[in-house]
Structures are given as C-alpha cells and as structure tokens.
Design a protein around this motif. Structure first.
Motif, PDB file in Angstrom:
ATOM      1  N   ILE A  47      39.243 -18.458  14.859  1.00 17.14           N
ATOM      2  CA  ILE A  47      39.813 -17.599  13.820  1.00 17.14           C
ATOM      3  C   ILE A  47      40.376 -18.491  12.732  1.00 17.14           C
ATOM      4  CG2 ILE A  47      41.608 -15.922  13.269  1.00 17.14           C
ATOM      5  CD1 ILE A  47      41.284 -14.765  16.055  1.00 17.14           C
ATOM      6  N   SER A  48      40.026 -18.145  11.489  1.00 20.09           N
ATOM      7  CA  SER A  48      40.527 -18.916  10.351  1.00 20.09           C
ATOM      8  C   SER A  48      41.114 -17.964   9.318  1.00 20.09           C
ATOM      9  CB  SER A  48      39.416 -19.763   9.733  1.00 20.09           C
ATOM     10  OG  SER A  48      38.351 -18.940   9.324  1.00 20.09           O
ATOM     11  N   GLN A  49      41.973 -18.531   8.473  1.00 17.93           N
ATOM     12  CA  GLN A  49      42.631 -17.745   7.441  1.00 17.93           C
ATOM     13  C   GLN A  49      42.060 -18.127   6.086  1.00 17.93           C
ATOM     14  OE1 GLN A  49      46.882 -17.983   7.534  1.00 17.93           O
ATOM     15  NE2 GLN A  49      47.136 -16.333   6.071  1.00 17.93           N
ATOM     16  N   ALA A  50      41.636 -17.115   5.334  1.00 16.51           N
ATOM     17  CA  ALA A  50      41.086 -17.336   3.998  1.00 16.51           C
ATOM     18  C   ALA A  50      42.224 -17.540   3.001  1.00 16.51           C
ATOM     19  CB  ALA A  50      40.238 -16.137   3.586  1.00 16.51           C
ATOM     20  N   ALA A  51      41.867 -17.969   1.804  1.00 10.08           N
ATOM     21  CA  ALA A  51      42.860 -18.208   0.755  1.00 10.08           C
ATOM     22  C   ALA A  51      43.646 -16.940   0.414  1.00 10.08           C
ATOM     23  CB  ALA A  51      42.174 -18.754  -0.494  1.00 10.08           C
TER      24      ALA A  51
END
Length: 149
Positions: A47-51
């Motif tokens: 899981i990653s967080q976008a800008a």
C-alpha cells in the motif's frame, strides 16, 4: 571525534523509534493477505500513498494460489482481463476519514479471484501491525484482517 560518535550512537535509537512510530500510524507498507478459509498467507500487497493523500495497493508477491504460481484475473473486465495478478492494483482511491488517523474509506477493492470490485474501507489497528480491510456491495460486506510484513 569521540564525542560526535557517542552522540550518533545515542541518536540512532531515537531515529529508529521515530521511524517505527511513523510506520505504525500509516497504512502504507507491505501487508500479508490471509485466506479466510485456510488461514494461509495468500499474497503480499504493498500500500502506498499518493501525493493527494489517497491510498492504493498493489499485489507484489503471490505466495499461495488455487490457480497456480502465476494466476491471472480471468474474471476481470476491461484492462485487467487475463492480466497477471502479480503487479495488479487491487485497492485504490481510499481517502483518510476526517478526524482520524487510522481510517480510510471511499475506495474500491478488486477481488482477483472472481474479478469483482467492491466499495472499500480500511482501518489500521492500534500498534499498526494489523489492517482491517472490507469490501461491500450494498449492505453485504466481507472483511479480512491483513498483517504487516
């Protein structure tokens, strides 16, 4: 020189503690998905967080599958039809709920086993080691707990 070295040795544990506390407050990271029926680890989702602050999750490893070591999403429609599950984004557009640091909602989750998509929300458990993930159609929901790798 010796004083600088001592200072660095004292600062290192504090930096590591700060990094682990930050990780515990975020759903970003690598998560083991657990099979509801067998209890076996099925895959690793990153899981990653976008800008813009939204979260998305991609399958980065397949550990156990009924469809073999390199399953494809044969039930998917559109761009994901018959594409490998490994590397596929299965969770997207989750926004953090206002007033909380542990809940995200408004997203979509794809079940690669059947190709269906569901409204999704997630909640990070205290300590940051477990993530409750749910997908719903109307009022029928299915939930899983993922474990941080």
């Amino acid at each position: 020189m010796r004083k600088t070295f001592k200072t660095l040795l004292l600062a290192l544990p504090l930096c590591l503690a700060a990094l682990s506390a930050q990780a515990a407050d975020s759903a970003a990271g690598r998560w083991k998905t657990i099979d509801d029926k067998t209890g076996k680890v099925k895959s690793i989702v990153e899981i990653s967080q976008a800008a813009n602050g939204t979260l998305s999750g991609k399958v980065v490893e397949i550990l156990h599958s009924d469809k073999g070591p390199n399953p494809v999403c044969d039930g998917c429609e559109g761009a994901n039809k018959n594409k490998p599950v490994k590397g596929m984004t299965i969770l997207w557009n989750l926004s953090q709920d206002k007033g909380t640091t542990s809940k995200w909602s408004g997203g979509t989750i794809l079940d690669p086993a059947n190709g269906k998509t569901y409204r999704s929300k997630i909640e990070l458990q205290p300590g940051g080691g477990k993530l409750d993930v749910s997908g719903c159609i109307a009022f029928i929901c299915r939930a899983q707990t993922w474990v941080r790798e």
